[in-house]
Design an enzyme around this catalytic site. Structure first.
Site, short mmCIF file in Angstrom:
data_model
loop_
_atom_site.label_atom_id
_atom_site.label_comp_id
_atom_site.label_asym_id
_atom_site.label_seq_id
_atom_site.Cartn_x
_atom_site.Cartn_y
_atom_site.Cartn_z
CE1 TYR A 262 -9.61 10.56 -9.00
CE2 TYR A 262 -10.98 11.59 -10.76
CZ TYR A 262 -9.49 10.58 -10.52
OH TYR A 262 -9.14 10.38 -11.64
CE LYS B 189 -6.45 10.98 -9.42
NZ LYS B 189 -5.08 10.18 -9.41
CG ASP C 125 -2.16 0.73 1.24
OD1 ASP C 125 -1.88 1.71 1.15
OD2 ASP C 125 -3.55 0.26 1.15
CG PHE D 59 -9.54 14.90 -21.42
CD1 PHE D 59 -8.04 15.69 -20.58
CD2 PHE D 59 -10.21 16.63 -21.29
CE1 PHE D 59 -8.00 17.90 -20.61
CE2 PHE D 59 -10.48 18.49 -20.95
CZ PHE D 59 -9.10 17.90 -20.92
CG ASN D 60 -13.92 11.34 -20.68
OD1 ASN D 60 -14.08 12.23 -20.67
ND2 ASN D 60 -15.35 11.24 -20.25
CB SER E 36 -8.66 13.58 -13.42
OG SER E 36 -9.71 14.10 -13.69
CB ALA E 37 -10.12 16.64 -18.05
#
Ligand code: NAD
Ligand code: UDP
Length: 336
Positions: free
Chosen positions: A147, A151, A57, A176-177, A123-124
């Site tokens: 979330y 980030k 972890d 993005f995705n 992340s976007a």
């Protein structure tokens, strides 16, 4: 050797395949909270050789120190984290602990081991609801959920670290995705439970695991009324990591934030039609109310990654659908 935290996950496995193909030695590190050892076995089949994987972890100082003691690590690609937007609202402390504390423990272990190169999975989501698309890296950073805030916090921690320790080289990659799968069909996206994301939901409808797709909102100010996103093939994303990693290995000693997207926006119905074409499967779907927290449209301006990393996405929406289908068809139950 390159350490991939969260390396047994969706993006980690694909990135490992690309890095191994490019001649890098990698070690994966994962607590398997959202992945399975079978994914690593499949990666080994693709690589044609064993791939070291350590279970542990990132929040454990003991696990991290042991890892850096046992392996001669030159750079880290940090994927480990939790990623479900809805769950992050219900369990904020768990998200801050995994994503923020986990990164702090990792960074402290890196300092002890004198490793100063990191590529971070951002992340976007850090842009929230952008004022316009395509979104450049200079757009306002105002995440709309827990979330996304985890980030952005990690991005800020890394920027502060760089002020104190300017010899670090840090790439913040704002995805993005990500969709699609390795062309072999051996690895792909395998979400737990009911998929939150569009593509895995569509592929599960295609194999008969779900009766129909619910399209969240048909009244957005977009050409067909459904939400528009920048879908990027996970193999292009993996190649973006390779470019960012190679950049850190040249010791530029700076912090770089780059969008990883294609620069093209597609609607939910565009994706459904492309998937039907690629798979030959009809995807029953029905327009329902908007999903809370969704934005109408966002897609990337990926030009900075082109200039600084020499990377641009190559694969089309049809490629993404073909490879997502190839994976799901061969593995209707994922890695189960
Ligand atoms: P994933 O869940 O498939 O992979 C993450 C991996 O990290 C999993 O294997 C999980 O078991 C592991 N992990 C989680 N917490 C850990 C911990 N404390 N210690 C060790 N391992 C731990 O997700 P993914 O789609 O591969 O995403 C990878 C990264 O990219 C994540 O940080 C995610 O937030 C980010 N990201 C993903 C997307 C996306 O749409 N998939 C978009 C933007 C950013
Ligand atoms: N979406 C949908 N049905 C689903 C899942 C997603 O209509 O079952 C839509 C969602 O409203 C958005 C797009 O598909 O417009 C992409 O959603 P996803 O959750 O994959 O990614 P996001 O951009 O929200 O992170």
């Amino acid at each position: 050797m390159i350490l991939l935290t969260g390396g047994a996950g969706y993006i980690g496995l694909h990135t490992a395949a690309v890095l191994i193909g490019a001649g890098h030695e990698v070690v994966l590190f994962d607590n398997f909270s959202n992945s399975k050892p079978l994914g690593v076995e499949r990666l080994e089949a693709i690589a044609g050789r064993p791939v070291p994987c350590v279970q542990g972890d990132v929040r454990s100082r003991q696990d991290m120190d042991g890892l850096f003691d046992q392996h001669s690590i030159s750079a880290v690609v940090h994927f480990a984290g939790l990623k479900a937007v809805g769950e992050s609202a219900e369990q904020p402390l768990r998200y801050y602990d995994n994503n923020v504390t986990g990164t702090l423990v990792l960074l402290e272990a890196m300092i002890r081991a004198e490793v100063r190169r990191i590529v971070f999975s951002s992340s976007a989501c850090v842009y929230g609801d952008p004022d316009f698309s395509p979104v450049p890296e200079s757009a306002a950073l105002r995440p709309a959920n827990t979330y996304g805030r985890t980030k952005l916090m990690v991005e800020e921690i890394l920027r502060d670290l760089h002020i104190a320790a300017p010899d670090w080289s840090i790439a913040l990659l704002r995805y993005f995705n990500p969709v699609g799968a390795h062309p072999s069909g051996l690895i792909g996206e395998d979400p737990n439970g009911i998929p939150n994301n569009l593509m895995p939901f569509v592929t599960q409808v295609a194999v008969g695991r779900r009766p129909e797709l619910r399209v969240f909102g048909g009244d957005y100010p977009t050409p067909d009324g459904t939400g528009v996103r920048d879908y990027i093939h996970v193999m292009d994303l993996a190649e973006g990591h390779r470019a960012a990693l190679d950049w850190t290995l040249c010791d530029p000693r700076e912090v770089l934030a780059a969008n990883l997207g294609t620069g093209c926006g597609y609607s939910v119905l565009d994706l459904v039609k492309a998937f039907e074409r690629a798979s030959g499967q009809a995807i029953p779907h029905r327009i329902v109310a908007r999903r809370a927290g969704d934005v109408a449209a966002n897609w990337a301006d990926p030009s900075f990654a082109g200039q600084r990393l020499g990377w641009t996405a190559q694969r089309t929406l049809d490629d993404m659908c073909r490879d997502a289908w190839n994976w799901q068809r061969q593995n209707p139950r994922g890695f189960a």
